[in-house]
Design a protein around this motif. Structure first.
Motif, PDB file in Angstrom:
ATOM      1  N   ASP A 152       0.597  -1.494  -0.113  1.00  0.00           N
ATOM      2  CA  ASP A 152       0.272  -0.070   0.035  1.00  0.00           C
ATOM      3  C   ASP A 152       0.645   1.218  -0.162  1.00  0.00           C
ATOM      4  O   ASP A 152       0.642   2.532  -0.796  1.00  0.00           O
ATOM      5  N   ILE A 153       2.402   1.346   0.878  1.00  0.00           N
ATOM      6  CA  ILE A 153       2.531   2.484   0.650  1.00  0.00           C
ATOM      7  C   ILE A 153       3.380   2.652  -0.547  1.00  0.00           C
ATOM      8  O   ILE A 153       3.600   3.439  -1.442  1.00  0.00           O
ATOM      9  N   ALA A 154       4.008   1.663  -0.876  1.00  0.00           N
ATOM     10  CA  ALA A 154       4.121   1.532  -2.781  1.00  0.00           C
ATOM     11  C   ALA A 154       3.412   2.149  -3.266  1.00  0.00           C
ATOM     12  O   ALA A 154       3.820   2.824  -4.854  1.00  0.00           O
ATOM     13  N   ARG A 155       2.563   2.066  -3.220  1.00  0.00           N
ATOM     14  CA  ARG A 155       1.777   2.367  -4.367  1.00  0.00           C
ATOM     15  C   ARG A 155       0.867   3.552  -3.782  1.00  0.00           C
ATOM     16  O   ARG A 155       1.089   4.291  -5.179  1.00  0.00           O
ATOM     17  N   LEU A 156       0.674   4.104  -2.867  1.00  0.00           N
ATOM     18  CA  LEU A 156       0.793   5.659  -2.454  1.00  0.00           C
ATOM     19  C   LEU A 156       2.062   6.618  -2.994  1.00  0.00           C
ATOM     20  O   LEU A 156       1.883   7.290  -3.215  1.00  0.00           O
ATOM     21  N   LEU A 157       3.089   6.207  -3.114  1.00  0.00           N
ATOM     22  CA  LEU A 157       3.796   6.768  -3.947  1.00  0.00           C
ATOM     23  C   LEU A 157       3.623   6.948  -4.808  1.00  0.00           C
ATOM     24  O   LEU A 157       4.700   8.667  -5.540  1.00  0.00           O
ATOM     25  N   GLU A 158       4.105   5.804  -5.587  1.00  0.00           N
ATOM     26  CA  GLU A 158       3.858   6.150  -7.140  1.00  0.00           C
ATOM     27  C   GLU A 158       2.859   7.176  -7.470  1.00  0.00           C
ATOM     28  O   GLU A 158       3.149   7.412  -8.110  1.00  0.00           O
ATOM     29  N   GLU A 159       1.788   6.868  -7.090  1.00  0.00           N
ATOM     30  CA  GLU A 159       0.548   7.707  -7.033  1.00  0.00           C
ATOM     31  C   GLU A 159       0.802   9.395  -7.295  1.00  0.00           C
ATOM     32  O   GLU A 159       0.665  10.631  -8.099  1.00  0.00           O
ATOM     33  N   ARG A 160       1.678   9.037  -5.609  1.00  0.00           N
ATOM     34  CA  ARG A 160       2.277  10.414  -5.963  1.00  0.00           C
ATOM     35  C   ARG A 160       2.560  11.724  -6.560  1.00  0.00           C
ATOM     36  O   ARG A 160       3.506  12.384  -6.719  1.00  0.00           O
ATOM     37  N   ARG A 161       4.130  10.409  -7.132  1.00  0.00           N
ATOM     38  CA  ARG A 161       5.169  10.602  -8.178  1.00  0.00           C
ATOM     39  C   ARG A 161       4.370  10.890  -9.303  1.00  0.00           C
ATOM     40  O   ARG A 161       4.777  12.062 -10.086  1.00  0.00           O
ATOM     41  N   LEU A 162       3.553  10.212  -9.667  1.00  0.00           N
ATOM     42  CA  LEU A 162       2.758   9.914 -11.403  1.00  0.00           C
ATOM     43  C   LEU A 162       1.930  12.046 -11.578  1.00  0.00           C
ATOM     44  O   LEU A 162       1.479  12.537 -12.129  1.00  0.00           O
ATOM     45  N   SER A 163       1.090  12.127  -9.934  1.00  0.00           N
ATOM     46  CA  SER A 163       0.727  13.766  -9.845  1.00  0.00           C
ATOM     47  C   SER A 163       1.559  14.553  -9.972  1.00  0.00           C
ATOM     48  O   SER A 163       1.527  15.112 -10.394  1.00  0.00           O
ATOM     49  N   ASP A 164       2.507  14.186  -9.477  1.00  0.00           N
ATOM     50  CA  ASP A 164       3.597  15.910  -9.354  1.00  0.00           C
ATOM     51  C   ASP A 164       4.310  15.606 -10.705  1.00  0.00           C
ATOM     52  O   ASP A 164       4.655  17.012 -11.203  1.00  0.00           O
ATOM     53  N   GLU A 165       4.368  14.617 -11.423  1.00  0.00           N
ATOM     54  CA  GLU A 165       4.602  14.550 -12.647  1.00  0.00           C
ATOM     55  C   GLU A 165       3.955  15.543 -13.790  1.00  0.00           C
ATOM     56  O   GLU A 165       4.189  15.833 -14.597  1.00  0.00           O
ATOM     57  N   ALA A 166       2.503  14.930 -13.258  1.00  0.00           N
ATOM     58  CA  ALA A 166       1.390  15.440 -14.076  1.00  0.00           C
ATOM     59  C   ALA A 166       1.716  16.973 -13.756  1.00  0.00           C
ATOM     60  O   ALA A 166       1.161  17.765 -15.182  1.00  0.00           O
ATOM     61  N   SER A 167       1.831  17.730 -12.865  1.00  0.00           N
ATOM     62  CA  SER A 167       1.561  19.142 -13.247  1.00  0.00           C
ATOM     63  C   SER A 167       2.969  19.883 -13.266  1.00  0.00           C
ATOM     64  O   SER A 167       2.545  20.633 -13.447  1.00  0.00           O
ATOM     65  N   ALA A 168       3.933  19.547 -13.421  1.00  0.00           N
ATOM     66  CA  ALA A 168       5.075  20.303 -13.576  1.00  0.00           C
ATOM     67  C   ALA A 168       5.341  20.780 -14.795  1.00  0.00           C
ATOM     68  O   ALA A 168       4.352  20.212 -16.330  1.00  0.00           O
ATOM     69  N   PRO A 169       5.521  21.850 -15.392  1.00  0.00           N
ATOM     70  CA  PRO A 169       5.679  22.482 -16.439  1.00  0.00           C
ATOM     71  C   PRO A 169       6.445  21.427 -17.335  1.00  0.00           C
ATOM     72  O   PRO A 169       7.694  20.608 -17.272  1.00  0.00           O
ATOM     73  N   ALA A 170       6.188  21.759 -18.872  1.00  0.00           N
ATOM     74  CA  ALA A 170       7.194  21.069 -19.919  1.00  0.00           C
ATOM     75  C   ALA A 170       8.458  21.692 -19.827  1.00  0.00           C
ATOM     76  O   ALA A 170       9.116  23.341 -19.332  1.00  0.00           O
ATOM     77  N   PHE A 171       9.819  21.092 -20.081  1.00  0.00           N
ATOM     78  CA  PHE A 171      11.155  21.377 -19.464  1.00  0.00           C
ATOM     79  C   PHE A 171      11.026  23.146 -20.765  1.00  0.00           C
ATOM     80  O   PHE A 171      12.074  23.785 -20.561  1.00  0.00           O
ATOM     81  N   GLN A 172      10.019  22.799 -21.983  1.00  0.00           N
ATOM     82  CA  GLN A 172      10.590  24.095 -23.230  1.00  0.00           C
ATOM     83  C   GLN A 172       9.926  25.711 -21.961  1.00  0.00           C
ATOM     84  O   GLN A 172      11.340  26.474 -22.593  1.00  0.00           O
ATOM     85  N   VAL A 173       8.763  25.275 -21.490  1.00  0.00           N
ATOM     86  CA  VAL A 173       8.222  26.428 -20.788  1.00  0.00           C
ATOM     87  C   VAL A 173       9.057  27.062 -20.056  1.00  0.00           C
ATOM     88  O   VAL A 173       9.620  27.900 -19.658  1.00  0.00           O
ATOM     89  N   LEU A 174      10.373  25.942 -18.734  1.00  0.00           N
ATOM     90  CA  LEU A 174      10.913  26.157 -17.728  1.00  0.00           C
ATOM     91  C   LEU A 174      12.292  26.862 -18.649  1.00  0.00           C
ATOM     92  O   LEU A 174      12.952  27.848 -17.782  1.00  0.00           O
ATOM     93  N   LEU A 175      12.945  26.384 -19.721  1.00  0.00           N
ATOM     94  CA  LEU A 175      13.519  27.126 -20.875  1.00  0.00           C
ATOM     95  C   LEU A 175      13.473  28.777 -20.624  1.00  0.00           C
ATOM     96  O   LEU A 175      14.596  29.290 -20.777  1.00  0.00           O
ATOM     97  N   THR A 176      12.777  28.509 -21.467  1.00  0.00           N
ATOM     98  CA  THR A 176      11.816  29.726 -22.348  1.00  0.00           C
ATOM     99  C   THR A 176      12.485  30.941 -20.493  1.00  0.00           C
ATOM    100  O   THR A 176      12.900  32.243 -20.824  1.00  0.00           O
ATOM    101  N   ARG A 177      11.825  30.571 -19.829  1.00  0.00           N
ATOM    102  CA  ARG A 177      11.518  31.255 -18.673  1.00  0.00           C
ATOM    103  C   ARG A 177      12.973  31.813 -18.126  1.00  0.00           C
ATOM    104  O   ARG A 177      13.135  32.883 -17.835  1.00  0.00           O
TER     105      ARG A 177
END
Length: 126
Positions: A9-34
């Motif tokens: 259960d802990i591994a599953r919760l951590l995986e869900e958290r990682r996937l949600s963090d990845e989904a909310s991160a901006p694209a690399f090109q946007v960060l580079l432009t900023r």
């Protein structure tokens, strides 16, 4: 009492958290432009801030030097620069720590035997 989660259960919760963090991160090109946009506008602001800081530091140093020179009456000999007289009068703030009990014993060379006793000068049995 708190319920302990099994490792799966802990591994599953951590995986869900990682996937949600990845989904909310901006694209690399946007960060580079900023980052590029900031780096182009930042040097002028940094330079003016540094100049202001340097000017303030020099003003404070000049003020402290003037105050210190006015407070210490230096004995000035003719032909001697003022800085030399000021340096000659300087006392370290920790100078008193060098005066330890028994320092007078270290100020002079001890005399172990002031003179040879007469009885010891004569060789025994002669």
């Amino acid at each position: 009492m708190k319920r302990e989660l099994p490792d799966s259960d802990i591994a599953r919760l951590l995986e869900e958290r990682r996937l949600s963090d990845e989904a909310s991160a901006p694209a690399f090109q946007v960060l580079l432009t900023r980052a590029r946009a900031r780096s182009l506008s930042a040097p002028a602001a940094r330079r003016s801030g540094r100049r202001l800081l340097a000017a303030a530091a020099m003003t404070i140093a000049l003020f402290v030097a003037v105050v210190l020179l006015r407070r210490s009456p230096a004995v000035r000999e003719p032909g001697l620069p003022a800085a030399v007289a000021t340096l000659a009068e300087w006392k370290s703030p920790t100078d008193s720590l060098l005066h330890t009990p028994g320092a007078e014993l270290l100020a002079e060379t001890p005399v172990l035997v002031s003179r040879v006793p007469e009885a010891a000068a004569a060789a025994p049995g002669r």
